[in-house]
Scaffold this active site. Structure first.
Site, short mmCIF file in Angstrom:
data_model
loop_
_atom_site.label_atom_id
_atom_site.label_comp_id
_atom_site.label_asym_id
_atom_site.label_seq_id
_atom_site.Cartn_x
_atom_site.Cartn_y
_atom_site.Cartn_z
N TYR A 4 42.94 18.13 -14.03
CA TYR A 4 42.93 17.36 -15.28
C TYR A 4 41.96 16.21 -15.19
CZ TYR A 4 45.81 13.51 -13.35
OH TYR A 4 46.26 12.43 -12.64
N ARG B 102 33.42 15.00 -12.22
CA ARG B 102 34.57 15.18 -11.32
C ARG B 102 35.38 16.41 -11.71
NH1 ARG B 102 38.61 10.31 -10.66
NH2 ARG B 102 39.13 10.94 -12.77
N ARG C 191 53.80 36.74 -11.71
CA ARG C 191 53.83 35.61 -10.76
C ARG C 191 53.51 36.13 -9.37
NH1 ARG C 191 57.39 33.20 -7.15
NH2 ARG C 191 57.15 30.94 -6.98
N LYS D 246 41.59 16.45 -8.39
CA LYS D 246 42.48 15.88 -9.42
C LYS D 246 43.36 16.98 -9.99
CE LYS D 246 42.29 12.47 -13.17
NZ LYS D 246 43.28 11.52 -12.66
N GLU E 119 46.52 4.56 -2.12
CA GLU E 119 46.20 4.18 -3.51
C GLU E 119 47.48 4.01 -4.30
OE1 GLU E 119 43.97 7.47 -5.30
OE2 GLU E 119 45.08 8.87 -4.04
N LEU F 136 41.95 9.83 -4.45
CA LEU F 136 41.14 10.32 -5.56
C LEU F 136 39.89 9.44 -5.68
CD1 LEU F 136 41.18 12.44 -7.90
CD2 LEU F 136 41.74 10.51 -9.36
N1 PLP Z 1 44.10 7.54 -7.91
C1 PLP Z 1 44.97 8.40 -8.46
C2 PLP Z 1 45.99 9.05 -7.61
C3 PLP Z 1 44.90 8.68 -9.84
O1 PLP Z 1 45.77 9.55 -10.37
C4 PLP Z 1 43.93 8.02 -10.62
C5 PLP Z 1 43.83 8.30 -12.06
O2 PLP Z 1 44.61 9.02 -12.63
C6 PLP Z 1 43.06 7.12 -10.00
C7 PLP Z 1 43.17 6.91 -8.64
C8 PLP Z 1 42.00 6.39 -10.79
O3 PLP Z 1 40.94 7.26 -11.10
P1 PLP Z 1 40.05 7.03 -12.40
O4 PLP Z 1 39.43 5.68 -12.24
O5 PLP Z 1 39.03 8.11 -12.34
O6 PLP Z 1 40.96 7.10 -13.57
#
Ligand code: PLP
Length: 284
Positions: free
Chosen positions: A32, A51, A100, A148, A180, A204
């Site tokens: 996503y 991304r 499945r 993501k 994070e 991420l």
């Molecule tokens: N880290 C995680 C786990 C996230 O889910 C997100 C955004 O959803 C971010 C960092 C921040 O990423 P972005 O700046 O691309 O929204």
């Protein structure tokens, strides 16, 4: 009622339907992106598009996404839903193989692509003035957090734990160091230096992070990309978090202890202003 996008069609939200065999539903086999909208314009579209392609390639989901076409879909949804401020959520799954099975289908399936709008105030929020309180929690997610994916159950549980403890969010910790936030990248500021975890598979690669670090450099702020501990957070002058829809949000408390003065910090505020200025100029 919202108009949403599903596999080439614009539909009222209650008419959009997906198979129960969709691998997104059965295996969280999908990716996503969330792109923020301000004044009806898209912030950092190119970064999210790049991304998205990287995430799809890492999962070997064969979706041919044309950049101009995707931009057009985003714009069409903004128009049809009269969206001024908020987000566009985009999800692509491996689709419906008709049954499945853990193995990917031998014949690639048609991916499922969904986009919808969400209204949210992103400019002038209460958080800018008040800041966020966070808890620390063990990071129990899988090892490819750089992709993501839509498997967000652990961040969701972490968020619920934060709420149960009267906090706004959770910062996840692995081997004593912050990875994070549940849906944002984490930073501290100590003696004028901004410290944020370096890019590996453990976090991420935030699109906002990249832009904010570029802003920091343009403002001649010092940046160190390395992991930091909860003790360092507690001893920091200030802390903040970045994400597409939150921009730069001050973090003023961790595990019930004040960070710095316990008030939103100057560095976060300056970076937020610069981030908004630069990205609004380039908004599509
Ligand atoms: N880290 C995680 C786990 C996230 O889910 C997100 C955004 O959803 C971010 C960092 C921040 O990423 P972005 O700046 O691309 O929204």
């Amino acid at each position: 009622m919202r108009i949403v996008y599903l596999n080439g069609e614009y539909l009222p939200e209650n008419e959009a339907r997906i198979s129960i065999f969709d691998r997104g539903f059965l295996f969280a086999d999908g990716v996503y992106e969330v792109t923020t909208v301000v004044d009806g314009k898209l912030i950092a579209f190119e970064g999210h598009f790049q991304r998205l392609n990287r995430s799809l390639a890492e999962l070997q989901i064969e979706a041919e996404i044309d950049r101009d076409e995707l931009l057009e879909i985003h714009r069409e949804l903004i128009t049809r839903n009269d969206l001024d401020q908020g987000m566009i959520y985009l999800q692509i799954t491996r689709g419906n193989p008709g049954d499945r099975d853990f193995a990917f289908p031998t014949e690639p399936t048609e991916p499922t692509m969904v986009l919808f709008t969400q209204e949210k105030t992103v400019i002038g929020t209460a958080i800018e003035d008040k800041g966020l309180s966070v808890i620390s929690i063990e990071d129990l997610r899988w090892g490819r957090r750089d992709i993501k994916t839509i498997q967000l159950l652990y961040p969701s549980l972490a968020k619920m734990e934060a709420k149960a403890r009267g906090a706004d969010d959770a910062w996840m910790v692995q081997d004593g160091e912050v990875t994070e936030g549940t849906a944002n990248n984490a930073y501290i500021v100590k003696d004028g230096t901004i410290i944020t975890r370096n890019l590996t598979n453990e976090i991420l690669h935030g699109i906002t992070r990249k832009s904010v670090l570029a802003c920091a450099k343009a403002l001649q702020m010092k940046v160190e990309e390395r992991p930091f501990t909860i003790e360092e957070v507690k001893a920091a002058d200030e802390a903040f978090a970045t994400s597409a829809s939150g921009f730069v949000n001050p973090v003023v408390e961790i595990d019930g202890e004040r960070i710095g003065s316990g008030k939103p910090g100057q560095v976060a505020a300056r970076l937020r202003d610069e981030y908004v200025r630069v990205n609004m100029k380039e908004a599509l």
